[in-house]
Design an enzyme around this catalytic site. Structure first.
Site, PDB file in Angstrom:
ATOM      1  N   LYS A  95       2.988   6.539   4.753  1.00 50.63           N
ATOM      2  CA  LYS A  95       2.117   5.477   4.480  1.00 50.63           C
ATOM      3  C   LYS A  95       2.560   4.187   4.676  1.00 50.63           C
ATOM      4  CE  LYS A  95      -1.818   3.913   2.531  1.00 50.63           C
ATOM      5  NZ  LYS A  95      -1.671   3.057   3.850  1.00 50.63           N
ATOM      6  N   SER A 125       0.776  -1.275   0.012  1.00 49.48           N
ATOM      7  CA  SER A 125       0.111   0.067  -0.092  1.00 49.48           C
ATOM      8  C   SER A 125       0.956   1.250   0.038  1.00 49.48           C
ATOM      9  CB  SER A 125      -0.995  -0.102   1.142  1.00 49.48           C
ATOM     10  OG  SER A 125      -2.049  -0.832   0.899  1.00 49.48           O
TER      11      SER A 125
END
Length: 305
Positions: A230, A87
């Site tokens: 992230k 991701s």
């Protein structure tokens, strides 16, 4: 192409450290004679491996001190090893989606397709609904970015990934989710060099779109610092691959980081997810970037290598 560009181009694909000898706690080694003008010092801290051992994972961390123009690496092999970005790819994915006008901004709604592969992605009913791109980024709703991927297409991905020198460019995976499954891969060093370009505004994306992504990436805001980041986690071929990437900004410096964990799923540990951040924060504390105060909150000091 400037000397600066040449350096980052080289660093992404092969930070060639094999001609140098590194020791834990050594002074940063000057490699300016063979590289560009920026980021020519490297300090290897093999003592950081203790944090990965404590989490029972194999792993590496790459950090770049923007002011001192110095790399701080846990090792010189793992930091160059390429694996699936999981991701963390959402950062560049959103940039590409914006630049290609697949989405107008972070508030655009992505329609829930009605189903997802719960064997591959796990069962997360709380994210099975229409949502904004911003929310999809924050809760890491993979299905939403898969829907965007279908609209972007492999040709446009290849074009932007090539321009950004992001990853190994192997998009042979037939599934649109090539960042979680397949042969596409990126190293911690490549992640950091990409983040540095994002911060500097030297990627092939408009200032508006870069500003949007930076805004969405903001995960922690304190009086003395901010973190844009992230996480990522995928499971392929019996291996847990975990990431935490981003950059920490203080009033006078920026520290770019990419922490990558690998774990045999036969030895699954419930701590795997939280270890991504805990290892990173422990390293930043060791470097003197973060300091734990009596209330358990963190504050910023001058960095110590």
């Amino acid at each position: 192409m400037t000397d600066n560009d040449n350096f980052w181009s080289d660093a992404i694909y092969s930070l060639n450290l094999r001609t140098y000898t590194f020791l834990a706690f050594s002074q940063p080694q000057d490699i300016s004679k063979s590289k560009g003008e920026i980021g020519n010092s490297v300090c290897v801290r093999s003592d950081f491996k203790i944090y990965f051992d404590q989490c029972q994972v194999d792993g590496s961390i790459a950090i770049y001190d923007n002011t001192k123009q110095t790399w701080i690496l846990s090792d010189t092999i793992g930091t160059k090893r390429e694996v699936l970005p999981a991701s963390t790819f959402k950062v560049i994915n959103m940039l590409i989606a914006l630049e290609t006008e697949v989405i107008k901004d972070e508030n655009e709604i992505v329609k829930w397709p009605g189903k997802t592969d719960t064997i591959k992605y796990g069962y997360r009913p709380s994210i099975y609904h229409d949502m904004s791109v911003k929310e999809a980024f924050e809760v890491s709703a993979g299905w939403a970015f898969v829907e965007l991927s279908k609209k972007i297409g492999k040709e446009r991905y290849r074009s932007y990934l090539t321009k950004c020198r992001y990853g190994n460019l192997d998009l042979s995976q037939s599934d649109p989710d090539f960042w979680n499954y397949g042969k596409f891969a990126i190293s911690p060093i490549n992640q950091v060099t990409f983040l540095k370009k994002l911060y500097d505004g030297t990627l092939p994306f408009s200032k508006r779109n870069v500003a949007i992504v930076k805004r969405v990436m903001l995960t922690e805001q304190k009086q003395s610092y901010s973190i844009r980041s992230k996480t990522g986690w995928t499971r392929q071929d019996g291996i847990n691959t975990g990431w935490w990437i981003g950059y920490l900004t203080t009033k006078d410096n920026v520290y770019f980081f990419a922490t990558r964990l690998l774990q045999d799923r036969k030895n699954n540990q419930s701590s795997f997810g939280k270890c991504r951040k805990e290892i990173t924060l422990s390293v930043l504390k060791d470097l003197g970037v973060l300091d734990q105060n009596t209330t358990g909150q963190t504050s910023i000091n001058k960095v110590k290598h």
